[in-house]
Design a protein around this motif. Structure first.
Motif, PDB file in Angstrom:
ATOM      1  N   ALA A   1       1.145  -1.181   0.114  1.00 48.47           N
ATOM      2  CA  ALA A   1       0.258  -0.036  -0.352  1.00 48.47           C
ATOM      3  C   ALA A   1       1.187   0.729  -0.381  1.00 48.47           C
ATOM      4  N   ILE A   2       0.187   2.614  -0.709  1.00 50.32           N
ATOM      5  CA  ILE A   2       0.869   3.745  -0.369  1.00 50.32           C
ATOM      6  C   ILE A   2       1.320   4.638   0.775  1.00 50.32           C
TER       7      ILE A   2
ATOM      8  N   ALA B   1      -6.124   3.437   5.443  1.00 52.61           N
ATOM      9  CA  ALA B   1      -6.290   4.851   4.828  1.00 52.61           C
ATOM     10  C   ALA B   1      -5.053   4.965   3.618  1.00 52.61           C
ATOM     11  N   ALA B   2      -4.458   4.000   2.912  1.00 51.02           N
ATOM     12  CA  ALA B   2      -3.723   4.242   1.861  1.00 51.02           C
ATOM     13  C   ALA B   2      -4.925   3.937   0.826  1.00 51.02           C
TER      14      ALA B   2
ATOM     15  N   SER C   1      -8.270  10.618  -4.430  1.00 49.71           N
ATOM     16  CA  SER C   1      -7.915  11.820  -4.447  1.00 49.71           C
ATOM     17  C   SER C   1      -7.207  11.901  -5.518  1.00 49.71           C
ATOM     18  N   LEU C   2      -5.636  10.313  -5.851  1.00 45.59           N
ATOM     19  CA  LEU C   2      -5.106  10.775  -6.881  1.00 45.59           C
ATOM     20  C   LEU C   2      -5.762  10.955  -7.926  1.00 45.59           C
ATOM     21  N   GLN C   3      -6.643   9.575  -7.950  1.00 44.83           N
ATOM     22  CA  GLN C   3      -8.045   9.892  -9.840  1.00 44.83           C
ATOM     23  C   GLN C   3      -8.460  10.213 -10.015  1.00 44.83           C
ATOM     24  N   THR C   4      -8.443  11.568  -9.259  1.00 46.11           N
ATOM     25  CA  THR C   4     -10.035  12.823  -9.365  1.00 46.11           C
ATOM     26  C   THR C   4      -8.735  13.705 -11.231  1.00 46.11           C
TER      27      THR C   4
ATOM     28  N   HIS D   1       2.989  13.868  15.320  1.00 47.23           N
ATOM     29  CA  HIS D   1       3.062  14.703  13.944  1.00 47.23           C
ATOM     30  C   HIS D   1       2.159  15.248  13.086  1.00 47.23           C
ATOM     31  N   ILE D   2       1.843  16.153  12.831  1.00 50.38           N
ATOM     32  CA  ILE D   2       0.694  16.723  12.013  1.00 50.38           C
ATOM     33  C   ILE D   2       1.439  16.848  10.544  1.00 50.38           C
ATOM     34  N   THR D   3       0.916  16.776   9.895  1.00 47.81           N
ATOM     35  CA  THR D   3       1.017  16.983   8.333  1.00 47.81           C
ATOM     36  C   THR D   3       0.127  17.081   7.403  1.00 47.81           C
ATOM     37  N   LYS D   4       0.058  17.323   5.798  1.00 45.18           N
ATOM     38  CA  LYS D   4      -0.374  17.109   5.217  1.00 45.18           C
ATOM     39  C   LYS D   4      -0.213  15.715   4.191  1.00 45.18           C
ATOM     40  N   PHE D   5      -1.198  15.231   3.742  1.00 42.20           N
ATOM     41  CA  PHE D   5      -1.089  14.123   2.200  1.00 42.20           C
ATOM     42  C   PHE D   5      -1.856  14.717   1.315  1.00 42.20           C
ATOM     43  N   PHE D   6      -1.724  14.782   0.483  1.00 43.81           N
ATOM     44  CA  PHE D   6      -3.031  14.662  -1.149  1.00 43.81           C
ATOM     45  C   PHE D   6      -4.088  15.316  -0.373  1.00 43.81           C
ATOM     46  N   ASN D   7      -3.597  17.075   0.285  1.00 42.00           N
ATOM     47  CA  ASN D   7      -4.889  17.706   0.917  1.00 42.00           C
ATOM     48  C   ASN D   7      -5.269  17.381   1.887  1.00 42.00           C
TER      49      ASN D   7
END
Length: 482
Positions: free
Chosen positions: A175-176, A185-186, A192-195, A392-398
């Motif tokens: 999985a990614i 979660a992946a 989101s990648l396929q839009t 940890h806080i981050t942002k992936f795929f918005n």
């Protein structure tokens, strides 16, 4: 030869750990001259710092010229040169520019360098610092297809941000994002990648600077690591207008790269006509070959210890980092280390683990400064609370992503339990329970659960009576436990 410079404290590295350490120690010892040695004329500075909860923190990272830091701290001197040699027994640091510093305390914050698939290959690009990110942008602007190898944070951000270019993404896992979350979660993030139209983050308002050759001839040296928003303010567009297809190849790795000429002599020449004309051809371990304009190596980093090892007796961890104890001390006297270059050797809290992330670089740099200060003042110091719980806080795929504790059940026995709540396109919530107590969580989206779950993890309250009701969307869990 230049005269030897006497220094109370010398810090090596212009990244987040080094700059944080320098700022903290310079403010604590305003009458002492502090020296920060940086291979890059741009320093990574933490701005807009916000303490979200007991352990969670958010901040931006700005690249600033060294003069900004010197103006802020009159006792801080920034030397734009890489380290040539360290003589730890003699307390001496020599720079590439020919200066020698005799220190009382030294803190090594030289970060890490990309673990490149192949060294010195113009068709393979590693993304680690600002210069390499700009080189990527330049190359991408003429590209029809790229191959991305890796499954870490930079790979995740990159495949989402690239526009008008085909992406072949090779990940070694099932999985990614295996480093950050599980397959559930992946699957939540994949759509989101396929839009066709992806939501972009707002363009970056921060000042950008161009790095030139710095005094001391170290323009070829590694710059400091990219921050959490490295892609903002950079247009990542190829030449395939309206084509942003991402094809993921799971459970495979990079095997070989060929130029057109090499492919013709490799036994795969018959496939070249099917593959088309490309500057590079990549063979993956699953046997597939893809033509592309270039390859992005995003396969992690290795601690940048090389300038310090020759002639010294540093104890190294299994991952190659400088081993540090719970006062950020290395095995060499009066030498401390922080950030990506070091590896913690103390027995960690049951809910904390080291990851080479910008949040930990800031925390370690800050704590290393306090440890050096305590050493100079001969005062005791306790391990900081930030090492109590991984956060940890981050942002992936918005999407906003919050990770707490053993969020991926790291190191737990098989009797742990997972609770999951998922609303497609909106949120993904996973809780890790061990012995009925919450030990970790992954929160994707605007869940507003981070503070409540952080408290539940820190308090180690027995949640067995609540069962799956813990994630019932009809129950306001914040009111329930506050």
């Amino acid at each position: 030869m230049a005269a030897e410079i006497q220094a109370s404290i010398v810090i090596v590295g212009g990244g987040i750990a080094g700059v944080t350490c320098a700022e903290q120690i310079a403010s604590q010892f305003p009458s002492d001259e502090i020296f920060l040695l940086s291979a890059s004329p741009l320093l990574k500075t933490v701005t807009n710092f916000k303490q979200v909860s007991k352990t969670l923190e958010e901040f931006d990272i700005e690249e600033k010229p060294s003069s900004d830091l010197e103006n802020k701290f009159p006792n801080l001197r920034v030397v734009l040169s890489a380290v040539k040699h360290l003589k730890a027994k003699e307390h001496l640091v020599e720079t590439e520019s020919g200066q020698t510093f005799r220190y009382k305390k030294l803190c090594l914050c030289s970060g890490a360098r990309p673990k490149l698939l192949i060294q010195e290959n113009p068709l393979v690009l590693g993304i680690r610092d600002t210069d390499s990110a700009q080189e990527f942008q330049k190359r991408l602007s003429k590209a029809r297809r790229i191959v991305v190898i890796g499954n870490g944070g930079i790979a995740l951000e990159l495949v989402y941000e690239v526009e008008d270019c085909e992406v072949i993404w090779a990940v070694k896992d099932k999985a990614i994002g295996n480093t950050f979350f599980d397959s559930g979660a992946a699957q939540f993030l994949i759509p989101s990648l396929q839009t066709e139209v992806r939501e972009r983050t707002f363009s970056c308002k921060r000042a950008r600077y161009t790095t030139g050759a710095s005094p001391g001839g170290c323009s070829g040296e590694l710059g400091s690591a990219l921050g959490p928003d490295w892609h903002e303010g950079i247009e990542l567009k190829g030449v395939q207008q309206s084509s942003t297809a991402v094809q993921i190849e799971y459970e495979c790795e990079f095997e070989q790269i060929y130029s057109q000429q090499q492919l013709s002599h490799s036994g795969y020449s018959s496939e070249k006509s099917e593959l088309g004309e490309w500057p590079a051809y990549v063979r993956l371990t699953n046997g597939k070959i893809y033509g592309c304009d270039f390859v992005v190596s995003a396969t992690g980093v290795v601690p940048n210890t090389d300038p310090f090892l020759n002639g010294n007796d540093f104890e190294l961890a299994a991952d190659g980092g400088l081993s540090v104890n719970d006062h950020m001390r290395t095995s060499e006297q009066d030498v401390f280390a922080a950030g990506d270059v070091c590896s913690t050797s103390w027995e960690p809290s049951a809910l904390w683990q080291q990851m080479r992330l910008w949040t930990q670089a800031r925390q370690m740099g800050w704590f290393a400064a306090r440890c050096m200060a305590a050493d100079l003042l001969q005062e005791p110091i306790e391990l900081d609370f930030c090492f109590e719980l991984f956060s940890h806080i981050t942002k992936f795929f918005n999407y906003k992503v919050v990770l707490l504790g053993k969020y991926n059940a790291q190191g737990l026995s098989h009797d742990h339990e997972l609770l999951v709540r998922c609303t497609k396109g909106q949120e993904y919530v996973k809780v890790v329970l061990s012995g009925g107590r919450m030990v970790g969580t992954v929160l994707i989206g605007e869940t507003d659960l981070e503070e409540t779950f952080e408290n539940l993890i820190l308090n180690q309250m027995d949640l067995s009576p609540y069962g799956e009701a813990l994630l019932d969307p009809n129950i306001d869990i914040e009111d329930y436990f506050d």
